[in-house]
Motif scaffolding. Structure first.
Motif, PDB file in Angstrom:
ATOM      1  N   GLY A  11       4.970  -4.013 -11.875  1.00 40.44           N
ATOM      2  CA  GLY A  11       4.976  -3.233 -10.647  1.00 40.44           C
ATOM      3  C   GLY A  11       4.115  -1.994 -10.741  1.00 40.44           C
ATOM      4  O   GLY A  11       3.233  -1.891 -11.598  1.00 40.44           O
ATOM      5  N   ARG A  34       2.376   0.426 -15.892  1.00 36.11           N
ATOM      6  CA  ARG A  34       2.218  -0.232 -14.595  1.00 36.11           C
ATOM      7  C   ARG A  34       1.110  -1.279 -14.658  1.00 36.11           C
ATOM      8  O   ARG A  34       0.159  -1.154 -15.433  1.00 36.11           O
ATOM      9  CB  ARG A  34       1.903   0.798 -13.512  1.00 36.11           C
ATOM     10  N   ASN A  36       0.114  -3.150 -11.449  1.00 38.79           N
ATOM     11  CA  ASN A  36      -0.426  -3.494 -10.126  1.00 38.79           C
ATOM     12  C   ASN A  36      -1.944  -3.354 -10.173  1.00 38.79           C
ATOM     13  O   ASN A  36      -2.471  -2.266 -10.415  1.00 38.79           O
ATOM     14  CB  ASN A  36       0.155  -2.555  -9.066  1.00 38.79           C
ATOM     15  N   ALA A  75       3.077  -7.176  -8.857  1.00 46.62           N
ATOM     16  CA  ALA A  75       2.826  -6.594  -7.532  1.00 46.62           C
ATOM     17  C   ALA A  75       1.325  -6.557  -7.252  1.00 46.62           C
ATOM     18  O   ALA A  75       0.533  -6.165  -8.108  1.00 46.62           O
ATOM     19  CB  ALA A  75       3.404  -5.183  -7.467  1.00 46.62           C
ATOM     20  N   ASP A 104       5.375 -10.079  -7.360  1.00 48.13           N
ATOM     21  CA  ASP A 104       6.645  -9.797  -8.032  1.00 48.13           C
ATOM     22  C   ASP A 104       7.873 -10.189  -7.212  1.00 48.13           C
ATOM     23  O   ASP A 104       8.976 -10.255  -7.743  1.00 48.13           O
ATOM     24  CB  ASP A 104       6.725  -8.318  -8.426  1.00 48.13           C
TER      25      ASP A 104
END
Length: 315
Positions: A11, A34, A36, A75, A104
């Motif tokens: 994410g 992270r 993304n 994501a 996700d």
């Protein structure tokens, strides 16, 4: 030879990895930053995902050929066909595994319905979205970025600040919610308006619990904010009903705003009677492993006996 599953939940704040046995029982986990690709770029995301999987195998004595199925739910991954690039990269690193990847939301969907059963999920944290699995097809309802901005902690928190600033010129009556927000800032919110204007979505979302607290105390502004947002969530769930041909269906509610007991009461008012709601407390990465197991089983069942006969030694 032992067989293993790998799953990842990526994410905007962190990425969780899980190594499990062939039944889906957890063996080891690790966490990275992270992932993304909209935040860090595709190349950095691919490197992070592959490194996390490889680390789990290396640290637990698992050979790459022993990994039979992998699923990564990240994501932002389905934009610009980045999922196809990541799938190819995973297949190159783990050539014996059945590899797949997607957004996700799939992790939450399989966390709620690990066997691929029909059902729907609503994810409401900093953002919001709905996914439904019906007749072996996955559908998305709502959650289209800036064009679909209701029903989440960010919007609830932001609306609370909009209310407190409206009380400054008399457009809204000053009440419990405004007082609770003012207590969080020396001299009141108006003294920190420039800082508040620069808040991120995550920062605004941290103030959503104050809205629930004020609503429980009967504050009309807080109740109006929650009513607007939960009506939107109810709209997602009601739209999902169209996929189930009028039959009863289950809906898993995941995300920060559903941790408050009032949330269930409020969303229940806006959904069909044949929708059964339940809170999902399972970590999404468990859903990623469940998806890996599901796709492995499906692949095994789809392999015809003739292929084994064809590849067997001739007599």
């Amino acid at each position: 030879m032992k067989q293993y599953l790998l799953g990842a939940d990526g994410g905007g704040s962190k990425t969780a990895f899980l190594l499990a046995d062939i039944e889906g029982n957890p063996i080891a986990t690790c966490t990275r930053g992270r992932s993304n690709p909209g935040d860090i770029g595709y190349e950095a995301m691919e490197s992070l995902i592959l490194e996390g999987f490889s680390y789990l195998c290396r640290e637990n004595g698992v050979e790459e050929r022993e990994v039979v199925s992998i699923f990564a739910g990240v994501a932002g991954l389905t934009s610009f066909k980045m999922n196809e690039l990541l799938r190819a990269a995973m297949e190159k690193t783990f050539p014996c595994a059945h590899c797949d990847c997607s957004h996700d939301g799939m992790n939450v969907l399989y966390g709620a319905f690990p066997g691929g059963e029909d059902g729907a999920i609503v994810i409401c944290g900093t953002g919001s979205s709905c996914f439904a699995n019906a007749k072996n097809s996955v559908y998305r309802i709502g959650g289209y970025g800036q064009f679909d901005l209701t029903g989440n902690g960010y919007e609830i928190g932001k609306a609370a600040f909009a209310h407190v600033f409206r009380t400054l010129d008399g457009r809204d009556a000053y009440g419990v919610l405004a007082a609770k927000l003012d207590e969080k800032f020396p001299g009141g919110c108006h003294k920190s308006i420039f800082d508040i204007n620069g808040y991120t979505k995550t920062q605004f979302a941290t103030f959503a619990p104050l809205v629930f607290d004020a609503a429980r105390e009967g504050d009309p502004a807080a109740m109006a904010i929650l009513e607007q947002n939960f009506a939107y969530i109810g709209e997602l769930i009601t739209t999902a009903a169209n996929l189930f041909d009028g039959k009863p269906y289950s809906v898993a509610l995941a995300g920060g705003i559903f941790k408050d007991p009032l949330s269930m009461e409020m969303v229940q008012k806006h959904v069909p009677a044949h929708a059964t709601l339940f809170r999902l407390d399972k970590e999404p990465v468990l859903g990623a492993v469940a998806k890996a197991k599901h796709q492995y089983v499906a692949n095994q069942e789809a392999t015809p006996i003739s292929s084994f006969l064809k590849n067997s030694p001739s007599r």
